[in-house]
Design a protein around this motif. Structure first.
Motif, mmCIF file in Angstrom:
data_model
loop_
_atom_site.group_PDB
_atom_site.id
_atom_site.type_symbol
_atom_site.label_atom_id
_atom_site.label_comp_id
_atom_site.label_asym_id
_atom_site.label_seq_id
_atom_site.Cartn_x
_atom_site.Cartn_y
_atom_site.Cartn_z
ATOM 1 N N UNK A 1 -13.402 4.489 -42.690
ATOM 2 C CA UNK A 1 -12.873 3.919 -43.936
ATOM 3 C C UNK A 1 -12.404 2.482 -43.755
ATOM 4 N N UNK A 2 -12.594 1.702 -44.807
ATOM 5 C CA UNK A 2 -12.100 0.333 -44.866
ATOM 6 C C UNK A 2 -11.106 0.267 -46.021
ATOM 7 N N UNK A 3 -9.824 0.535 -45.757
ATOM 8 C CA UNK A 3 -8.854 0.708 -46.858
ATOM 9 C C UNK A 3 -8.763 -0.463 -47.820
ATOM 10 N N UNK A 4 -8.935 -1.700 -47.364
ATOM 11 C CA UNK A 4 -8.777 -2.817 -48.300
ATOM 12 C C UNK A 4 -9.962 -2.949 -49.251
ATOM 13 N N UNK A 5 -11.074 -2.305 -48.927
ATOM 14 C CA UNK A 5 -12.212 -2.302 -49.855
ATOM 15 C C UNK A 5 -12.038 -1.241 -50.942
ATOM 16 N N UNK A 6 -11.165 -0.287 -50.718
ATOM 17 C CA UNK A 6 -11.059 0.888 -51.582
ATOM 18 C C UNK A 6 -10.403 0.539 -52.913
ATOM 19 N N UNK A 7 -10.946 1.110 -54.008
ATOM 20 C CA UNK A 7 -10.340 0.918 -55.331
ATOM 21 C C UNK A 7 -9.621 2.172 -55.815
ATOM 22 N N UNK A 8 -9.464 3.135 -54.925
ATOM 23 C CA UNK A 8 -8.611 4.322 -55.166
ATOM 24 C C UNK A 8 -9.124 5.230 -56.280
ATOM 25 N N UNK A 9 -10.429 5.290 -56.453
ATOM 26 C CA UNK A 9 -10.974 6.137 -57.515
ATOM 27 C C UNK A 9 -10.986 7.607 -57.139
ATOM 28 N N UNK A 10 -11.055 7.898 -55.828
ATOM 29 C CA UNK A 10 -11.094 9.283 -55.384
ATOM 30 C C UNK A 10 -12.485 9.892 -55.395
ATOM 31 N N UNK A 11 -13.523 9.097 -55.579
ATOM 32 C CA UNK A 11 -14.879 9.640 -55.578
ATOM 33 C C UNK A 11 -15.196 10.312 -54.250
ATOM 34 N N UNK A 12 -14.738 9.721 -53.163
ATOM 35 C CA UNK A 12 -14.964 10.327 -51.845
ATOM 36 C C UNK A 12 -14.281 11.684 -51.759
ATOM 37 N N UNK A 13 -13.106 11.807 -52.348
ATOM 38 C CA UNK A 13 -12.362 13.067 -52.350
ATOM 39 C C UNK A 13 -13.130 14.151 -53.096
ATOM 40 N N UNK A 14 -13.721 13.770 -54.219
ATOM 41 C CA UNK A 14 -14.506 14.732 -54.978
ATOM 42 C C UNK A 14 -15.800 15.100 -54.289
ATOM 43 N N UNK A 15 -16.338 14.169 -53.509
ATOM 44 C CA UNK A 15 -17.624 14.407 -52.852
ATOM 45 C C UNK A 15 -17.505 15.327 -51.653
ATOM 46 N N UNK A 16 -16.362 15.331 -50.997
ATOM 47 C CA UNK A 16 -16.221 16.013 -49.713
ATOM 48 C C UNK A 16 -16.190 17.535 -49.876
ATOM 49 N N UNK A 17 -17.184 18.254 -49.320
ATOM 50 C CA UNK A 17 -17.183 19.723 -49.463
ATOM 51 C C UNK A 17 -16.113 20.401 -48.613
ATOM 52 N N UNK A 18 -15.629 19.700 -47.582
ATOM 53 C CA UNK A 18 -14.608 20.276 -46.705
ATOM 54 C C UNK A 18 -13.193 19.913 -47.144
ATOM 55 N N UNK A 19 -13.094 19.052 -48.154
ATOM 56 C CA UNK A 19 -11.797 18.640 -48.710
ATOM 57 C C UNK A 19 -10.886 18.047 -47.642
ATOM 58 N N UNK A 20 -11.453 17.122 -46.843
ATOM 59 C CA UNK A 20 -10.666 16.493 -45.776
ATOM 60 C C UNK A 20 -10.110 15.139 -46.204
ATOM 61 N N UNK A 21 -10.406 14.719 -47.447
ATOM 62 C CA UNK A 21 -9.988 13.395 -47.907
ATOM 63 C C UNK A 21 -8.936 13.559 -48.988
#
Length: 727
Positions: A546-566
């Motif tokens: 992850x590159x935190x300063x690039x992130x816009x905090x939408x949570x798309x990665x959280x929704x994508x993760x099948x293991x719910x690790x984000x």
């Protein structure tokens, strides 16, 4: 997790008259054992805000629930540092949109309180991510009018600037023009480009460092800590910068053979006419200016290039200056001289130029002269002008981020996606980003690297990189100046926000960022592939980087993760799941169905608020959970709601497409894809797939929302209760 909570409820704005406020307080105090509870007649008053502040300090609260109005208002009043704050909307989405003193309205309010308390119990105030060796330098790529303007504006604001231009000198297209279109009132007379003066101002500004004859070798990192390598004549110079303005301009569309370009030597482009004018003399008695040359043409350049009309109007004015006996004929589809340029249009008319409206039907040569034939829409029939010495084509512009081959309008979404992919592959390499998601900026249709043109001009799909001038959208010179100023301001906002660990658009000021439990990662790569902003790279083993300063905090990665690790400290899969589970679902025999609405905070929540403000009533069975973006939708939320006994789930997300876009670029589209998988699962379980439905909505569709909700409720009644209710 928040350890000590406070609950504050407002009885003003009609809340106290429509609801049993004491019962709502009891939900927090008795059901959830919230130790600090207060009722107040006007929490947004100075007295009310002081009450909350004093209790936070005296009781050392780290979580606060305010049950009052929408979080979209009074956010400046309810701002308390180091506290996880949740706003429960009892006004717009309860009493203003449902019947007062009604059992169902009271139950709705109580469930909203439950969800608000559980949310705070499940999260905590985020700690900002502060990168190392942060820079506030602005890198401007491109030294034309827009690039020079952006550099000057950022430099005058006190920020260090690095300006990179691939040519040997600054100026870009200004080096080639005789005069510019008017930039200021009265907008009647072309102006001197004053290129030498602009360059001198840049050279005199100590904040601006200029590299000419240079290109970007590569750029790594993210906002606040971009590491750029600049190749100047074979020498590599490293610069750390905080934000980037892309101002590389446009290229001419020369797909003009249908108008005789390349066939007849006296058919030229408007840039060629500028070069001719710079010599001080134009040897022509009859000049035909042809508008929309290859533009607004589905076979060539489907869009309007915005500057062509005013460029032609400018050229007709100094045709008379350089060739007093010459006659100008302007063949046009529409004269688009918007705003103040109407004055320039009148000036051109006063020179005696003849304007003929209609499509060109043919250009031919006779006796060494040209003949132009066209429709004549205003007078009827056809127009034919003979003995023309020069035909000037007002050809359109193609962004430098776009491949140079002819652009063909896409017939559908799939074609548009394929075109966008081909565009990036074939486009000129400019930034050479070291991103897993590609070296250049993702583009919208036609190759412009914009992001969300409705709400966020200048933004691109790479955080901290802002487009300005004709590389962002077709525009004239005056617009390019204001555009570059706006992009410079955005870049400044970015470096300042990043220095404080805060997000930029659209969740401006958000201090959260995604955290990864990598020990459970299966390297499925869904987070890296679905992130709209290139915020996640991969290591050599395929783990997300992850590159935190690039992130816009939408949570798309959280929704994508099948293991719910984000997850985020203040937004997680478990948090939303707990909110869903906190709702009290009546038994089947009570005949009070429950509908879960997962509503995007960017359009759907404002639309719901607007419905309330306009006192539009809708079904009180709904329980609304705001989500950052439907792209953050994790399928476990659907499973949780069905298991809880909800009779249906309605997803309200942004519209997406060419005319309106998801605020997080592709969240709505991803939600639709995930929804198709939900439908298959529900069908296998014997539940109607229509129990879960998605509707795209904009804030302006608020008047339609009650009908959408009520229709969904009617459909659920036909299906009958959720058979999983009570289990």
């Amino acid at each position: 997790m928040a350890k000590k909570l406070g609950f504050f409820i407002c009885s003003g704005c009609g809340i106290g008259e429509a609801l049993d406020v004491a019962a709502l307080t009891k939900v927090a105090a008795k059901e959830y054992k919230v130790p600090v509870c207060h009722e107040h007649a006007c929490l947004c008053s100075a007295e009310g805000a002081e009450l909350i502040k004093n209790e936070i300090e005296a009781q050392q609260l780290d979580g606060v629930v305010i049950a009052a109005c929408s979080s979209r208002v009074n956010y400046d009043v309810f701002r308390f540092p180091n506290v996880f704050l949740e706003r429960v909307n009892l006004r717009e989405q309860v009493i203003w949109s449902h019947e007062p003193n009604d059992e169902d309205t009271q139950m709705l309010a109580e469930d909203n309180v439950r969800m608000g308390v559980v949310k705070v119990q499940s999260g905590e105030q985020p700690t900002p991510y502060i990168g190392e060796n942060l820079s506030k330098t602005v890198l401007v790529v491109g030294g034309g009018l827009a690039g020079m303007t952006a550099a000057l504006e950022a430099g005058k604001a006190g920020y260090p600037v690095v300006l990179v231009e691939k040519e040997a000198s600054l100026g870009g297209y200004l080096n080639k023009v005789y005069k510019t279109t008017p930039m200021a009132a009265p907008f009647t007379t072309p102006e001197d480009p004053n290129l030498a003066g602009r360059i001198a101002e840049i050279e005199a500004n100590p904040n601006i460092k200029v590299y000419t004859g240079a290109v970007i070798e590569k750029i790594a990192g993210g906002p606040g800590m971009f590491d750029a390598e600049i190749n100047q004549g074979g020498n590599i110079i490293a610069e750390r910068v905080g934000a980037i303005v892309l101002a590389t301009g446009s290229k001419p569309n020369l797909n003009l053979d249908h108008l005789g370009y390349g066939k007849y030597p006296n058919v030229i482009t408007h840039a060629d006419f500028e070069a001719m004018a710079k010599t001080g003399k134009i040897n022509a008695k009859k000049v035909a200016f042809i508008q929309c040359a290859g533009s607004r043409d589905k076979e060539r350049l489907p869009y309007c290039s915005a500057a062509c009309c005013v460029e032609t109007l400018k050229q007709t004015t100094y045709l008379k200056e350089l060739a007093p006996d010459a006659m100008a004929y302007v063949f046009y589809k529409d004269i688009r001289s918007s705003g103040q340029y109407e004055h320039l249009y009148k000036t051109a008319q006063e020179t005696g130029a003849v304007f003929i409206k209609g499509e060109i039907t043919g250009i031919s040569e006779a006796n060494g002269k040209l003949v132009v034939e066209s429709e004549d829409v205003l007078l009827g029939g056809t127009a034919r002008v003979e003995d023309i010495d020069l035909v000037v084509l007002a050809n359109g512009m193609v962004p430098t981020t776009r491949a140079t081959e002819p652009i063909v309008a896409a017939a559908g979404a799939d074609d548009a996606a394929a075109e966008a992919a081909a565009t990036q592959e074939a486009a000129e390499k400019i930034l050479n980003l070291q991103y897993r998601q590609g070296p250049e900026l993702p583009n919208l249709k036609y190759g412009f690297p914009d992001s969300h043109f409705v709400c966020f001009p200048y933004e691109t799909r790479r955080t901290g990189i802002y487009a300005a001038g004709s590389v962002r959208a077709p525009m004239d010179m005056a617009k390019a100046v204001s555009d570059a100023t706006g992009a410079a301001l955005k870049a400044i906002q970015c470096v300042e926000a990043t220095a404080g660990g805060a997000a930029v658009h659209p969740r401006s000021g958000d201090l959260s960022y995604p955290e990864f439990a990598l020990q459970r990662c299966t390297q499925c790569k869904r987070c890296t592939e679905e992130c709209p902003f290139g915020a996640i790279n991969e290591d050599e083993k395929g783990n997300p980087l992850p590159n935190p300063t690039r992130c816009r905090r939408c949570g798309t990665c959280m929704g994508a993760c099948p293991e719910r690790i984000i997850s985020f400290k203040n937004y997680s899969v478990g948090m939303i799941g707990n909110m869903v589970k906190a709702v009290e679902v009546p038994e089947e025999d009570e005949e009070k169905p429950r509908i879960l609405i997962l509503a995007c905070e960017n359009d759907a929540i404002p639309a719901l608020d607007m419905a309330g403000i306009n006192r539009l009533k809708y079904n009180s069975w709904v329980r609304i959970v705001p989500v950052r973006c439907l792209g953050s939708l994790n399928l476990v939320w659907i499973a949780d709601s069905m298991s809880k006994g909800f009779d249906g789930v309605l997803l309200l997300g942004c519209k997406h497409g060419d005319d309106y876009q998801c605020h997080f670029m592709k969240g709505s589209e991803l939600a639709e894809i995930r929804l198709s998988k939900v439908s298959e699962t529900l069908d296998r379980l014997g539940l109607e797939s229509e129990r879960v439905r998605m509707v795209q909505i904009s804030i302006m569709d608020y008047a339609e929302l009650p009908g959408i909700i009520d229709k969904f409720a009617e459909d659920l009644e036909e299906f009958g209760p959720n058979p999983m209710k009570g289990f």
